[in-house]
Design an enzyme around this catalytic site. Structure first.
Site, PDB file in Angstrom:
ATOM      1  N   PRO A   2       0.843  -1.207   0.000  1.00 10.17           N
ATOM      2  CA  PRO A   2       0.000   0.000   0.000  1.00 10.17           C
ATOM      3  C   PRO A   2       0.874   1.252   0.000  1.00 10.17           C
ATOM      4  CG  PRO A   2      -0.613  -1.499   1.786  1.00 10.17           C
ATOM      5  CD  PRO A   2       0.687  -1.994   1.218  1.00 10.17           C
ATOM      6  N   GLU A   3       0.631   2.122  -0.961  1.00  7.18           N
ATOM      7  CA  GLU A   3       1.383   3.372  -1.063  1.00  7.18           C
ATOM      8  C   GLU A   3       0.510   4.505  -0.508  1.00  7.18           C
ATOM      9  OE1 GLU A   3       4.453   3.842  -2.290  1.00  7.18           O
ATOM     10  OE2 GLU A   3       4.910   2.097  -3.523  1.00  7.18           O
TER      11      GLU A   3
END
Ligand SMILES: [Zn+2]
Length: 269
Positions: A2-3
């Site tokens: 997850p960015e």
């Protein structure tokens, strides 16, 4: 992984349902995440005041303190009914009044949860972080100042969390393409004007990804439980040896700091 855009999308998804609720308890099925999860009794009965984001941390602010969450490599959060059957990787449920829980799913268990009493900005995970890329403080001037006389590749500067947070590998590649800057150029050789363009590009690339709900790989589940998708709008990341959408030149791949880097030798100088 997850960015920043996925984390921000998650925040926007869960906040409205959580603010004003009171924490009534939790279920810790697996406390061994990146660090052992310890939730203090004082948390029970606290009211949720807001859900914030700092870098890739989500911060659930309560009356007396905050829960600081990180999704690690493969974590996701969703709101679900309290009586829904947990899956094998559903390690933590945070219960609040009403019939819903905030559920952390994390197959690889690199995520984390910490409780901080008082001001969360002083927490050791948070206090030394650089500026937020979507805040006004993030400017070409700032990049130009920190880059002065430095020979480090501009891409590494962009990914240095002490300078600016949350610009992961995908978004560093895409921002440099948008700004027309080669990833390996020494940061100290880039002009103030080009840095202004780069800062603007970072902002636009992240804002666009947030709007699309995150440009993610495999493991992200958004707040409504949909799987993440690999966005079609990436210009360079993952497109080594394919033609540039802008000019048709074959995109080149290399590694910078062990990370996959792709650029257009014609559009980026
Ligand atoms: Zn090109």
């Amino acid at each position: 992984m997850p960015e920043l855009p996925e984390v921000e999308t998650t925040r926007r998804g869960i906040e409205p349902a959580m603010v004003g609720r009171t924490i009534t308890g939790w279920t810790l099925r697996q406390p061994r995440l990146r660090w052992p999860v310890v939730l203090p009794d004082v948390l029970r009965g606290q009211r949720i005041r807001g859900v914030r984001r700092r870098a890739k941390y989500l911060v659930i602010e309560t009356d007396n303190g905050s829960l600081i969450l990180h999704l690690g490599m493969s974590g996701s959060l969703r709101l679900t009914r309290a009586d829904s059957e947990p899956g094998p990787h559903d390690h933590v449920d945070l219960r609040f009044d009403g019939d819903r829980v905030l559920r952390l799913t994390d197959p690889r268990r690199f995520g984390s949860i910490h409780y901080q009493e008082g001001d969360w900005h002083t927490h050791w995970l948070i206090k030394d972080l650089g500026v937020e890329p979507l805040d006004n403080e993030f400017t070409g001037d700032l990049l130009h100042r920190v880059a002065r006389k430095r020979r480090v590749a501009v891409k590494l500067l962009l990914m240095d969390a002490r300078v600016v947070v949350g610009v992961g590998n995908i978004y560093a590649n895409e921002s440099l393409f948008r700004a027309g800057i080669r990833p390996r150029v020494a940061a100290g050789r880039i002009s103030r004007d080009r840095f202004a363009l780069l800062a603007q590009s970072v902002r636009e690339v992240l804002a666009q990804a947030i709007q699309q709900g995150g440009t993610t790989l495999r493991d992200f589940v958004d707040e409504s439980g949909r799987r993440g998708y690999f966005s079609q709008s990436l210009n360079v990341y993952g497109r080594e040896e394919q033609p540039c959408y802008q000019c048709g030149t074959v995109l080149k791949g290399l590694r910078i700091g062990q990370r996959a880097t792709v650029y257009c030798p014609n559009c980026q100088r």
